[in-house]
Write a protein that holds these residues in place. Structure first.
Motif, PDB file in Angstrom:
ATOM      1  N   LYS A  49     107.412  55.371  49.348  1.00  0.00           N
ATOM      2  CA  LYS A  49     108.761  55.374  49.113  1.00  0.00           C
ATOM      3  C   LYS A  49     109.223  56.649  48.989  1.00  0.00           C
ATOM      4  N   GLY A  50     108.301  57.965  48.996  1.00  0.00           N
ATOM      5  CA  GLY A  50     108.494  58.822  48.385  1.00  0.00           C
ATOM      6  C   GLY A  50     109.078  59.633  49.734  1.00  0.00           C
ATOM      7  N   THR A  51     108.510  59.333  50.803  1.00  0.00           N
ATOM      8  CA  THR A  51     108.545  60.925  51.693  1.00  0.00           C
ATOM      9  C   THR A  51     109.160  59.767  53.371  1.00  0.00           C
ATOM     10  N   ALA A  52     107.731  59.187  53.912  1.00  0.00           N
ATOM     11  CA  ALA A  52     108.267  58.187  55.214  1.00  0.00           C
ATOM     12  C   ALA A  52     108.910  57.044  55.356  1.00  0.00           C
ATOM     13  N   GLY A  53     108.018  55.995  54.078  1.00  0.00           N
ATOM     14  CA  GLY A  53     108.882  55.162  54.840  1.00  0.00           C
ATOM     15  C   GLY A  53     110.843  54.586  53.968  1.00  0.00           C
ATOM     16  N   ALA A  54     110.819  55.795  52.612  1.00  0.00           N
ATOM     17  CA  ALA A  54     112.386  56.101  52.634  1.00  0.00           C
ATOM     18  C   ALA A  54     112.599  56.299  54.145  1.00  0.00           C
ATOM     19  N   ALA A  55     112.444  56.781  54.892  1.00  0.00           N
ATOM     20  CA  ALA A  55     112.802  57.500  56.519  1.00  0.00           C
ATOM     21  C   ALA A  55     113.338  55.957  57.294  1.00  0.00           C
ATOM     22  N   ILE A  56     111.852  55.550  57.603  1.00  0.00           N
ATOM     23  CA  ILE A  56     111.746  54.390  58.031  1.00  0.00           C
ATOM     24  C   ILE A  56     112.564  53.196  57.520  1.00  0.00           C
ATOM     25  N   GLN A  57     113.117  52.973  56.202  1.00  0.00           N
ATOM     26  CA  GLN A  57     114.339  52.927  55.869  1.00  0.00           C
ATOM     27  C   GLN A  57     115.699  52.561  56.090  1.00  0.00           C
ATOM     28  N   SER A  58     115.645  54.162  55.864  1.00  0.00           N
ATOM     29  CA  SER A  58     117.262  54.765  56.265  1.00  0.00           C
ATOM     30  C   SER A  58     117.240  54.239  58.334  1.00  0.00           C
ATOM     31  N   LEU A  59     116.021  54.772  58.664  1.00  0.00           N
ATOM     32  CA  LEU A  59     116.141  54.665  60.296  1.00  0.00           C
ATOM     33  C   LEU A  59     116.605  53.374  60.528  1.00  0.00           C
ATOM     34  N   ASN A  60     116.243  52.385  59.903  1.00  0.00           N
ATOM     35  CA  ASN A  60     116.707  50.792  60.260  1.00  0.00           C
ATOM     36  C   ASN A  60     117.866  50.517  59.928  1.00  0.00           C
ATOM     37  N   LEU A  61     118.417  51.268  58.929  1.00  0.00           N
ATOM     38  CA  LEU A  61     119.605  50.893  58.844  1.00  0.00           C
ATOM     39  C   LEU A  61     120.855  51.704  59.658  1.00  0.00           C
ATOM     40  N   ALA A  62     120.468  53.161  60.218  1.00  0.00           N
ATOM     41  CA  ALA A  62     121.155  53.227  60.687  1.00  0.00           C
ATOM     42  C   ALA A  62     121.249  53.413  61.725  1.00  0.00           C
ATOM     43  N   LEU A  63     120.222  52.694  62.260  1.00  0.00           N
ATOM     44  CA  LEU A  63     120.633  51.431  63.755  1.00  0.00           C
ATOM     45  C   LEU A  63     120.629  50.224  63.284  1.00  0.00           C
ATOM     46  N   GLY A  64     121.007  49.735  62.903  1.00  0.00           N
ATOM     47  CA  GLY A  64     121.060  48.318  62.813  1.00  0.00           C
ATOM     48  C   GLY A  64     120.070  47.545  62.718  1.00  0.00           C
ATOM     49  N   LEU A  65     118.612  48.311  62.594  1.00  0.00           N
ATOM     50  CA  LEU A  65     117.617  47.000  62.606  1.00  0.00           C
ATOM     51  C   LEU A  65     117.562  45.959  61.055  1.00  0.00           C
ATOM     52  N   PRO A  66     117.152  45.270  60.884  1.00  0.00           N
ATOM     53  CA  PRO A  66     116.329  44.726  59.580  1.00  0.00           C
ATOM     54  C   PRO A  66     116.071  45.669  58.300  1.00  0.00           C
ATOM     55  N   GLU A  67     116.497  46.110  57.268  1.00  0.00           N
ATOM     56  CA  GLU A  67     116.349  47.506  56.498  1.00  0.00           C
ATOM     57  C   GLU A  67     115.139  47.463  56.777  1.00  0.00           C
ATOM     58  N   ILE A  68     114.066  46.137  56.608  1.00  0.00           N
ATOM     59  CA  ILE A  68     112.298  46.305  56.254  1.00  0.00           C
ATOM     60  C   ILE A  68     111.724  45.833  57.058  1.00  0.00           C
ATOM     61  N   THR A  69     111.939  46.483  58.135  1.00  0.00           N
ATOM     62  CA  THR A  69     110.990  46.279  59.496  1.00  0.00           C
ATOM     63  C   THR A  69     110.060  47.629  60.116  1.00  0.00           C
ATOM     64  N   GLY A  70     108.777  47.225  59.601  1.00  0.00           N
ATOM     65  CA  GLY A  70     107.630  47.876  59.250  1.00  0.00           C
ATOM     66  C   GLY A  70     107.626  48.552  58.101  1.00  0.00           C
ATOM     67  N   LEU A  71     107.777  47.687  57.036  1.00  0.00           N
ATOM     68  CA  LEU A  71     107.834  48.408  56.030  1.00  0.00           C
ATOM     69  C   LEU A  71     106.588  47.809  55.035  1.00  0.00           C
ATOM     70  N   THR A  72     105.618  47.297  54.108  1.00  0.00           N
ATOM     71  CA  THR A  72     105.663  46.802  53.268  1.00  0.00           C
ATOM     72  C   THR A  72     105.703  46.924  51.720  1.00  0.00           C
ATOM     73  N   ARG A  73     105.502  45.731  50.883  1.00  0.00           N
ATOM     74  CA  ARG A  73     105.410  45.400  49.882  1.00  0.00           C
ATOM     75  C   ARG A  73     104.092  45.313  49.115  1.00  0.00           C
ATOM     76  N   THR A  74     103.435  44.810  50.242  1.00  0.00           N
ATOM     77  CA  THR A  74     101.516  44.794  50.026  1.00  0.00           C
ATOM     78  C   THR A  74     101.088  46.356  49.721  1.00  0.00           C
ATOM     79  N   ALA A  75     100.222  46.904  48.778  1.00  0.00           N
ATOM     80  CA  ALA A  75      99.809  48.112  48.409  1.00  0.00           C
ATOM     81  C   ALA A  75      98.634  48.211  48.974  1.00  0.00           C
ATOM     82  N   LEU A  76      97.552  48.878  49.648  1.00  0.00           N
ATOM     83  CA  LEU A  76      96.187  49.124  49.232  1.00  0.00           C
ATOM     84  C   LEU A  76      95.499  49.711  47.967  1.00  0.00           C
ATOM     85  N   ALA A  77      94.690  48.288  47.274  1.00  0.00           N
ATOM     86  CA  ALA A  77      94.310  48.587  46.359  1.00  0.00           C
ATOM     87  C   ALA A  77      92.799  47.765  46.250  1.00  0.00           C
ATOM     88  N   PRO A  78      91.485  48.093  46.209  1.00  0.00           N
ATOM     89  CA  PRO A  78      91.377  49.092  45.168  1.00  0.00           C
ATOM     90  C   PRO A  78      91.331  50.530  46.041  1.00  0.00           C
TER      91      PRO A  78
END
Lengths: 380, 380, 380, 380
Positions: free
Chosen positions: B351-380
């Protein structure tokens, strides 16, 4: 979060029949100490420091569920020269010592302390727990939700007081010492001189404290597991509920002779075992410079052996104080916001707990204040 | 500290003769991307996310001193389905892509971007560095001490704007996107809704940020060594010198339509690779409740996929967002001090760098905003 | 990987004009020491231990690229009572000391040592680097690819020798001491007694060593960054190329009076700053019991102050020895495979480097062997 | 140490009255899964992977002491698209699913599995615990000290078998799958091809495994606390008592068609959350080269999607596989000792547990084997 004092092993003091204390043939000229709660982090750190203290011999160690084990089983890093059996905690096992250090969960120190004192009014008792820190029974009731045990002499020698003296003076000859909370030490010593000098808006004090996990004690709790803690920064007690808040405010009142201080206090667990970094902020009067801040800190601490005020532009890291009885402070006025940022670092188990206890003990017993303590840390 | 963008391997863009791009036989329906600075953390994280992006194929990767190596040598954790050779960074190697992601040290994006655009006005260029974030050339000069390269569309879709819209609207169809700074994202998204709702004293904003080491990049520097970092909390850029300060203030101005915000900003390096926890404080108007704070945050974020406002009494940890494109926020009014504490957590590389870039890229290119991104994290 | 000796700051010894040594008004009865390479981990640890040594005063500290800085700038955790300026490393700055400790990259000790000795045949020189450890010039050439500087007295007091004595005897009165490699100490002391007792198949020795990062030194290298190291276990020097292999074999030859030992040696960097855990394996003769193994270890180490043989069923962890000059050993015969597993733990910077140096120094100078050293570690 | 399966929250399966399953309006074309023990690490990781699996919907999650909580309370990093309530574990709550994943302490899977099967012979049950891995009731009794529950199809698709097939073939259409132990996977897949090729002395197998803490599960135990674990390497189960030993030997027998393998096996807890690095050693026949080792590994794994044999001179680190379903292997013949060193790395929670479960599930249900799994890891 309790500076490492509490452990699951210490949930009650025992009144079971006494076992013979595990003493060795000690040097008769050395003072005899007992450490209660020796299987926890605060108790263990007290033993680590006493192992190198030339005037004190550890005659007795006690625990609760670990009673009966060898010390080497619960603290294999400690070398006392002998390997005592952990005793049950009772008046019988604690009788006959010059010094008793209590590292018990809050609420458990009062009874045992009173019983020891009734037998021997000369015994020095240090409480590493919170029971005897607060003067206000109301504060105690609000934050600890139990009956107040009374107030002992507060073991923070460097705290400047409103009358121009230091708290040190009160410790000389004391026989009941309440060792301060680790976070309270980091914040109080950072802010007190600046408030005394009128350089901070006392109604807008903030403190965010990245802290290590040993402060949470050795009891097995899920959120303290390595896998839970690794790779994460976790705030807790957000919104004013931390028990060190009233302790800090009490210290600031004593340092300034005024009340009305308001503090927003947020500790954050970060993946390290030891260390507290207190990042404190407050508005300053117009025209206040970084040099003014550092000057006020130096005014109170220039002669202190264990408090170092850093040069302008230098700020402390907790790694610089691991194992040392040192508190290091840096300060700056923000170039845009006009707020002060004051940062202090200490080892929560040393200057924050066991080191403060030894330093206070030295004062109480008339030993040189720095005996058995060091300013050199372990790094990397 | 630059959100992981910079690496010693990328100290200059090359204009050396072109090598043939290491393309594979790509799916003609997928967009072709080039990642510049692929050997650094921000570049590597962009590759990690693009490896799972269904609409984009990574056709070219470039680096500076690592040019000529296989990607598997510098980023063995990435599986693109092929193992490209890192090319020199030049107009020739970057020609002919639909998307070019620049993960370069600041000061290096302007020239290469202009050259690419001159050839192909339709290419989408995303700058993960700082060059095109600030609108004010003065701010740029003060904080970066170099010539300003201009201002691109700011890649923070969720930022609420004074006119009631979101920054998202500006990203649709954009071809030049400045990806935000990681700390700036954590602080701006935490504070903007509350300032918009008039719930914070804008002249008394504070932020202390325990941050992980990957934000400092992959260049070999002594203070970033494991042995230096382990077991210590280290503040830096104390006193207002951090380069994300003007970026945050710019965001807050855009969110509120007002200026005059003052921010005291202190990042603290703590021993974790990823993660930023922004602990923000400010005075609130009398009578403001925690529910008021959470309500204002919900008013702006209730419909956001990647921003979660937590229930009262719950606060985020960075470990909950590792690898996810999520920002989580909690808030409370301190029961004694009457200040707000607002805490946000994000993964600086996602969210601080590369994810924000992909999210913005999706918007710029008319793709669904969440394409290639996830809300599930790696833990522990 | 060199036990923390090397730093980028020490790439060459200087012959520039002398600066006046940064001495304090020393106690005339204390010995004067110089530490060369004081900005590295081995040099810093030597200073940490000397800061607590009652018979030695640190009169001079030198470095290479850090020359001119205050010690507090490169090692803020050290309190010598004064804050010396780091000098250039030269014969001039090193002249006139009783003890010179060299913490230099390999290949740099020989020249300076010879020059010092030529002036003052009585000066004690300790080399924390590898230059003077190996007896065989062939081994040196194979593993270090440079010219051999000769062989000094090996600083491993506890090493049992084939003639029934200990290496300690050779150190009394020595003036040129080669301090052992950290991994070599962990493996040699674990295996030597068992080979001497005929309990291991010498042709099938194995050692896998999880090791901390400080052993790799303080020079800035990408693979040593916190973000690279955190959360990963990374083997290196796999297949027999580690430089401590010939050193271990030399020790085993000296301990047994035999040659032909074959060792498969694999260090693994794990995310901790300090510590080596040597997990050693070898086939045992039929009928060998765990008690036999422990008995053989006790036969050589029962009287050693700094080597502890653990009871059956107990094995050491590195966290038990952090900061202590202790090596702890446990052993077992596998109930199915019939191989021995022998595990030793030490702190690579103390018993593995600087502590071994102080211990050897004490022997060389006729001081009590344990002066300035401790068996108590810092935990947690 | 159990690959993260066990948690204190799962000490008994409940037969209390059923609660209505917390289903969402599911896609009728997706398969419905239940995850039992969802509050532990293995259960949580299964959910993380299923959250990204296109063919499976998580319909039910159960726990023991956490029953009644929301999933977001015990696993805030998981986004299933809904936030189910954790149910009690019972036949009622588990009825009516296509897949049931059991992440229970050993000894608890047998009863519930039998009951589920009695109702629905078509349900696929995967056991992440140890109950159904071993063929030998004697081995089970020796290592687990309880009654044997029987033997299910072993979920290690890549294991080469003596008849030239792979274990994969047995998984197609299976309805009862025993997911392998994490350490057993790391060691078995590293050694099996080399033993099959006759390149190792099977009577002299050694394995030392630096392992992360998540493998020990989420139950609160003192030795798993962050403060206990940080900065230390701690061996356990030394001398042949680890429960994965008979599992490895069973695999090696199946791979070679021979018995008589002897393995000395030593895991070492190191301060990381995830990851196993298996450092395996064994004597090789005279003349065996590194290329021979790598050739034998390639002979079995060249076509495997999730097993990567590294080039000569390259060895894996666990950080390269965090979050990925990948096992990476490197090998070398020691230049002096003539032993092989074979090193494998995996993420204990993915390839070592939950990823292996998903991979086996895919095979059992006729889905593409790699569905929902990735070879790209999270780094740094």
């Amino acid at each position: 979060m309790h500076c490492g004092v509490y452990t699951s092993d210490m949930t009650s003091a025992s009144s079971s029949p006494a076992h013979a204390p595990a003493t060795q043939d000690g040097d008769p000229r050395r003072l005899r100490a007992a450490v209660v709660g020796a299987s926890g982090y605060a108790g263990g750190e007290t033993l680590r420091l006493l192992a190198g203290h030339p005037e004190i011999e550890v005659a007795t160690v006690t625990a609760h569920s670990s009673a009966g084990k060898l010390l080497s089983e619960v603290a294999p890093h400690i070398d006392l020269g002998h390997d005592p059996v952990l005793q049950e905690t009772s008046v019988e096992t604690l009788r006959g010592h010059d010094v008793v250090v209590l590292a018990l969960p809050h609420g458990q120190s009062g009874t045992i302390a009173a019983a020891l004192r009734a037998e021997d009014p000369d015994v020095l008792v240090l409480d590493l727990g919170a029971d005897h820190r607060l003067e206000s029974a109301e504060d105690w009731a609000e934050y600890y939700r139990s009956e107040h045990s009374g107030t002992w002499t507060y073991g923070m020698p460097e705290l400047p007081l409103a009358d121009g003296t230091k708290q040190r003076d009160h410790l000389v000859g004391a026989r009941e010492i309440a060792v301060p909370g680790c976070n309270a030490t980091a914040v109080s010593l950072a802010l007190a001189p600046l408030l005394r000098a009128g350089l901070l808006d006392a109604s807008r004090l903030g403190a965010v404290l990245p802290v290590g996990y040993s402060g949470a004690g050795r009891a097995a709790k899920q959120h303290l597991l390595f896998s839970e803690a690794s790779g994460t920064a976790s705030p807790y007690a957000v919104g004013g509920s931390h028990r060190h808040v009233p302790e800090v405010l009490q210290n600031l009142r004593r340092a300034t002779g005024q009340d009305g201080q308001l503090l927003t206090f947020t500790p954050v667990l970060v993946p390290m075992s030891r260390g507290i970094l207190a990042v404190c902020t407050a508005p300053v009067p117009g025209g206040t410079s970084t040099a003014d801040l550092l000057g006020a800190l130096q005014a109170d601490y220039a002669d202190e052996h264990f408090v170092t005020v850093l040069p302008e532009g230098v700020f402390p890291s907790t790694g610089e104080v691991t194992g040392a009885n040192t508190l290091r402070i840096g300060a700056a006025v923000d170039r845009h916001s006009g707020q002060a940022t004051v940062i202090s670092a200490l080892d929560n188990l040393v200057k924050g707990t066991a080191g403060a206890a030894i330093q206070s003990l030295n004062l109480a017993l008339g030993l040189p204040e720095i005996t058995g303590l060091t300013r050199t840390a372990l790094a990397p």
